[in-house]
Design a protein around this motif. Sequence first.
Motif, PDB file in Angstrom:
ATOM      1  N   ALA A 136      -3.995  26.511  -0.928  1.00 47.77           N
ATOM      2  CA  ALA A 136      -2.272  26.292  -1.440  1.00 47.77           C
ATOM      3  C   ALA A 136      -1.441  24.934   0.038  1.00 47.77           C
ATOM      4  CB  ALA A 136      -1.339  26.403  -1.602  1.00 47.77           C
ATOM      5  N   PHE A 137      -2.316  25.455   0.890  1.00 51.08           N
ATOM      6  CA  PHE A 137      -1.838  25.001   2.259  1.00 51.08           C
ATOM      7  C   PHE A 137      -2.857  23.511   2.455  1.00 51.08           C
ATOM      8  CE2 PHE A 137      -2.573  23.989   7.196  1.00 51.08           C
ATOM      9  CZ  PHE A 137      -1.370  24.034   7.234  1.00 51.08           C
ATOM     10  N   ILE A 138      -3.811  23.934   2.040  1.00 45.52           N
ATOM     11  CA  ILE A 138      -4.801  22.350   2.384  1.00 45.52           C
ATOM     12  C   ILE A 138      -4.391  21.789   1.631  1.00 45.52           C
ATOM     13  CG2 ILE A 138      -7.331  22.045   2.010  1.00 45.52           C
ATOM     14  CD1 ILE A 138      -8.797  24.514   3.143  1.00 45.52           C
ATOM     15  N   LEU A 139      -4.654  22.512   0.029  1.00 41.71           N
ATOM     16  CA  LEU A 139      -3.478  21.406  -0.752  1.00 41.71           C
ATOM     17  C   LEU A 139      -2.122  20.981  -0.236  1.00 41.71           C
ATOM     18  CD1 LEU A 139      -4.497  21.521  -4.397  1.00 41.71           C
ATOM     19  CD2 LEU A 139      -5.923  20.248  -3.334  1.00 41.71           C
ATOM     20  N   LEU A 140      -1.316  21.228   0.191  1.00 41.40           N
ATOM     21  CA  LEU A 140      -0.351  20.553   0.259  1.00 41.40           C
ATOM     22  C   LEU A 140      -0.352  19.497   1.822  1.00 41.40           C
ATOM     23  CD1 LEU A 140       2.058  23.798   0.622  1.00 41.40           C
ATOM     24  CD2 LEU A 140       2.206  21.489  -0.770  1.00 41.40           C
ATOM     25  N   MET A 141      -1.395  19.724   2.894  1.00 41.48           N
ATOM     26  CA  MET A 141      -1.452  19.289   3.655  1.00 41.48           C
ATOM     27  C   MET A 141      -1.956  18.013   3.899  1.00 41.48           C
ATOM     28  SD  MET A 141      -1.569  19.404   7.091  1.00 41.48           S
ATOM     29  CE  MET A 141      -1.742  18.620   8.498  1.00 41.48           C
ATOM     30  N   SER A 142      -3.092  17.718   2.090  1.00 40.44           N
ATOM     31  CA  SER A 142      -3.467  16.331   1.489  1.00 40.44           C
ATOM     32  C   SER A 142      -2.103  15.671   0.770  1.00 40.44           C
ATOM     33  CB  SER A 142      -5.212  16.582   0.719  1.00 40.44           C
ATOM     34  OG  SER A 142      -4.492  17.858  -0.748  1.00 40.44           O
ATOM     35  N   SER A 143      -1.439  16.485  -0.538  1.00 36.76           N
ATOM     36  CA  SER A 143      -0.849  15.690  -0.404  1.00 36.76           C
ATOM     37  C   SER A 143       0.109  15.464   1.038  1.00 36.76           C
ATOM     38  CB  SER A 143       0.477  16.431  -0.503  1.00 36.76           C
ATOM     39  OG  SER A 143       0.154  16.532  -2.178  1.00 36.76           O
ATOM     40  N   LEU A 144       0.529  15.885   1.984  1.00 37.61           N
ATOM     41  CA  LEU A 144       1.278  14.602   3.319  1.00 37.61           C
ATOM     42  C   LEU A 144      -0.263  13.339   3.589  1.00 37.61           C
ATOM     43  CD1 LEU A 144       3.191  14.506   5.459  1.00 37.61           C
ATOM     44  CD2 LEU A 144       1.409  15.952   6.724  1.00 37.61           C
ATOM     45  N   THR A 145      -1.290  13.768   3.251  1.00 36.49           N
ATOM     46  CA  THR A 145      -2.206  12.541   4.148  1.00 36.49           C
ATOM     47  C   THR A 145      -2.197  11.163   3.696  1.00 36.49           C
ATOM     48  OG1 THR A 145      -4.195  13.681   3.525  1.00 36.49           O
ATOM     49  CG2 THR A 145      -3.576  14.282   5.866  1.00 36.49           C
ATOM     50  N   MET A 146      -1.824  12.278   1.587  1.00 26.98           N
ATOM     51  CA  MET A 146      -1.943  11.025   1.048  1.00 26.98           C
ATOM     52  C   MET A 146      -0.145   9.556   1.433  1.00 26.98           C
ATOM     53  SD  MET A 146      -3.899  10.118  -1.876  1.00 26.98           S
ATOM     54  CE  MET A 146      -3.783   8.132  -1.348  1.00 26.98           C
ATOM     55  N   VAL A 147       0.974  10.867   1.151  1.00 22.89           N
ATOM     56  CA  VAL A 147       1.705   9.905   1.359  1.00 22.89           C
ATOM     57  C   VAL A 147       1.424   8.990   2.827  1.00 22.89           C
ATOM     58  CG1 VAL A 147       3.779  10.770  -0.334  1.00 22.89           C
ATOM     59  CG2 VAL A 147       2.703  11.673   2.031  1.00 22.89           C
ATOM     60  N   LEU A 148       1.624   9.476   3.721  1.00 23.93           N
ATOM     61  CA  LEU A 148       1.180   8.948   4.879  1.00 23.93           C
ATOM     62  C   LEU A 148       0.047   7.390   4.404  1.00 23.93           C
ATOM     63  CD1 LEU A 148       0.684  11.641   7.602  1.00 23.93           C
ATOM     64  CD2 LEU A 148       2.257  10.117   7.057  1.00 23.93           C
ATOM     65  N   ALA A 149      -0.726   7.648   3.335  1.00 22.59           N
ATOM     66  CA  ALA A 149      -2.185   6.645   3.244  1.00 22.59           C
ATOM     67  C   ALA A 149      -1.272   5.945   2.711  1.00 22.59           C
ATOM     68  CB  ALA A 149      -3.875   6.893   3.086  1.00 22.59           C
ATOM     69  N   LEU A 150       0.000   6.131   2.064  1.00 28.58           N
ATOM     70  CA  LEU A 150       0.404   5.423   1.493  1.00 28.58           C
ATOM     71  C   LEU A 150       0.786   4.025   2.217  1.00 28.58           C
ATOM     72  CD1 LEU A 150       1.201   4.009  -1.393  1.00 28.58           C
ATOM     73  CD2 LEU A 150       2.775   5.737  -1.546  1.00 28.58           C
ATOM     74  N   HIS A 151       2.034   5.062   3.255  1.00 29.28           N
ATOM     75  CA  HIS A 151       2.825   4.428   3.941  1.00 29.28           C
ATOM     76  C   HIS A 151       1.503   3.241   4.813  1.00 29.28           C
ATOM     77  CE1 HIS A 151       5.911   3.775   6.945  1.00 29.28           C
ATOM     78  NE2 HIS A 151       4.994   4.736   8.019  1.00 29.28           N
ATOM     79  N   ALA A 152       0.637   3.426   5.889  1.00 27.67           N
ATOM     80  CA  ALA A 152      -0.134   2.791   6.123  1.00 27.67           C
ATOM     81  C   ALA A 152      -0.359   1.625   5.452  1.00 27.67           C
ATOM     82  CB  ALA A 152      -1.240   3.686   6.478  1.00 27.67           C
ATOM     83  N   VAL A 153      -0.768   1.993   4.299  1.00 29.39           N
ATOM     84  CA  VAL A 153      -1.129   0.292   3.259  1.00 29.39           C
ATOM     85  C   VAL A 153       0.262  -0.624   3.717  1.00 29.39           C
ATOM     86  CG1 VAL A 153      -1.143   1.642   0.736  1.00 29.39           C
ATOM     87  CG2 VAL A 153      -2.458  -0.328   1.322  1.00 29.39           C
ATOM     88  N   GLU A 154       1.384  -0.043   2.974  1.00 26.57           N
ATOM     89  CA  GLU A 154       2.281  -0.740   2.507  1.00 26.57           C
ATOM     90  C   GLU A 154       3.053  -1.257   4.217  1.00 26.57           C
ATOM     91  OE1 GLU A 154       5.046   2.902   1.353  1.00 26.57           O
ATOM     92  OE2 GLU A 154       4.488   1.401  -0.716  1.00 26.57           O
ATOM     93  N   THR A 155       2.637  -0.957   5.263  1.00 26.03           N
ATOM     94  CA  THR A 155       3.252  -1.165   6.085  1.00 26.03           C
ATOM     95  C   THR A 155       1.792  -2.087   6.882  1.00 26.03           C
ATOM     96  OG1 THR A 155       2.107   0.360   7.005  1.00 26.03           O
ATOM     97  CG2 THR A 155       4.742  -0.142   6.878  1.00 26.03           C
ATOM     98  N   ASP A 156       1.090  -2.282   6.260  1.00 23.79           N
ATOM     99  CA  ASP A 156      -0.577  -3.210   5.921  1.00 23.79           C
ATOM    100  C   ASP A 156      -1.340  -2.766   7.278  1.00 23.79           C
ATOM    101  OD1 ASP A 156      -1.412  -5.140   4.206  1.00 23.79           O
ATOM    102  OD2 ASP A 156       0.881  -6.866   4.978  1.00 23.79           O
ATOM    103  N   ASN A 157      -0.834  -1.251   7.888  1.00 20.09           N
ATOM    104  CA  ASN A 157      -1.959  -0.498   8.902  1.00 20.09           C
ATOM    105  C   ASN A 157      -3.162  -0.348   8.529  1.00 20.09           C
ATOM    106  OD1 ASN A 157      -2.701   1.332  10.917  1.00 20.09           O
ATOM    107  ND2 ASN A 157      -0.890   2.047  10.648  1.00 20.09           N
ATOM    108  N   VAL A 158      -3.689  -1.252   8.457  1.00 19.85           N
ATOM    109  CA  VAL A 158      -5.484  -1.188   7.853  1.00 19.85           C
ATOM    110  C   VAL A 158      -6.384   0.440   8.530  1.00 19.85           C
ATOM    111  CG1 VAL A 158      -8.164  -2.379   7.369  1.00 19.85           C
ATOM    112  CG2 VAL A 158      -5.971  -3.320   7.482  1.00 19.85           C
ATOM    113  N   ARG A 159      -5.776   0.698   9.557  1.00 17.61           N
ATOM    114  CA  ARG A 159      -7.157   1.931  10.435  1.00 17.61           C
ATOM    115  C   ARG A 159      -6.421   2.998   9.954  1.00 17.61           C
ATOM    116  NH1 ARG A 159      -6.227   4.131  15.373  1.00 17.61           N
ATOM    117  NH2 ARG A 159      -8.165   5.288  15.754  1.00 17.61           N
ATOM    118  N   GLY A 160      -4.932   2.831   9.731  1.00 18.65           N
ATOM    119  CA  GLY A 160      -3.915   3.733   8.800  1.00 18.65           C
ATOM    120  C   GLY A 160      -4.485   4.584   7.630  1.00 18.65           C
ATOM    121  N   THR A 161      -4.717   3.250   6.562  1.00 21.28           N
ATOM    122  CA  THR A 161      -5.267   3.496   5.536  1.00 21.28           C
ATOM    123  C   THR A 161      -6.676   4.494   4.923  1.00 21.28           C
ATOM    124  OG1 THR A 161      -4.173   1.621   5.163  1.00 21.28           O
ATOM    125  CG2 THR A 161      -5.402   2.109   3.456  1.00 21.28           C
ATOM    126  N   ARG A 162      -7.241   4.280   6.129  1.00 22.96           N
ATOM    127  CA  ARG A 162      -8.435   4.006   6.786  1.00 22.96           C
ATOM    128  C   ARG A 162      -8.440   5.784   6.499  1.00 22.96           C
ATOM    129  NH1 ARG A 162     -11.302  -1.128   8.373  1.00 22.96           N
ATOM    130  NH2 ARG A 162     -10.996  -2.522   6.860  1.00 22.96           N
TER     131      ARG A 162
END
Lengths: 121, 255
Positions: B81-107
């Motif tokens: 459960a902790f792993i999936l919650l953590m993955s949800s956080l990394t997923m929104v961080l990926a979306l944030h990165a792509v919305e701010t054109d942070n290519v390295r962060g997205t990847r």
Amino acid sequence: MANQTSSQAEVAAPHHDAHAPSNVRVYIQIFVVLFVITMVEVFASYLDEPPINLETWIEITVLVALAALKGLLVVMFYMHLRFDSRWFTTLFTTGIIIATLMAIVFLLLWGYKASLGGLVL
Amino acid sequence: MAQAVAHDQKEHAAGGHGHGHPPTSLGLNSRKVGLWTFISSEAIFFTALISTYLVLKPRNIALGGPEPQDFLGITLTAILAFILLMSSLTMVLALHAVETDNVRGTRLWLGATILLGLMFLGGQVYEFNKLWSEGFHTIVITEPDGKVERIGVAEHHLEEELPHLQAEHPNAQIQDTGRKPVTWTTSLFGSTFFTMTGFHGTHVAIGVVWLSIVLVMSLRGAISSRNSLTVEMAGLYWHFVDLVWVAIFTLIYLI
């Protein structure tokens, strides 16, 4: 060409404001809250055992309420329903209401059948 | 070119984010409408699976099936459960990165989400293997008056449980039907549990494939803030998969 780039930037920029506050701090705060709730859930799963010995229905109520809170936070902040079109909220809520009603009817029906004859099937 | 930009502006104004997918008559992006409808139907699908597990749980025990508490460990699933919650956080961080054109962060964040998804799947494979390798015994107790009772006992509890049963039923005939592995076909618990968690695991695996495709697109330079909906769609699906685990973790493992 420069004008076009500028236009493209304008197109992309309002997206951040209208769709969701892309606030990393909020995302991390939500994660911390979700983590704490999960820990509380694990603790709450022992509420009906010694030395606390609460009624099982209280434990179930607490656990379901905590899970619902977690779900709500994920949907509102990580899936951005809080900031997105209300139509998406309506779409999702419709499915959740149908699912909840189905589960209630299912559990009541089988509970009733079990009360009639003990074993079901 | 100017027409293309005008089209983009029109599309964005109508709530759309992608290219080539005009908004619906409600002013919504049709891809998002489709995905939210799909998620809504998936909620009903998983509720049906969870409800089936719950209503058949007493029947499983009455038939001498394995007691879920003897086999389902909270520690491992809390970690999952902790792993999936953590993955949800990394997923929104990926979306944030792509919305701010942070290519390295997205990847980086997409890669982290994929890795956490794979870790979850690894944990589930471990749990399934553990269940298959463990066994249970159905003990049939026949009272002198002909009343028959079936009790499922985990293999690791058999030695301590049998003397208890003999003490509780001194005049009854106690018969051990032999060891059975906890699989999809040996009990109602196995059937409902593996169907439910197997479907969830399959959804996680599909999510990992989807995110991997998005990551490859990002590595090829095909993902930017202009088509961030591609990441957002994968993210919505991924968060829903996390949401299902929130329900399964509580209703199946904790209660």
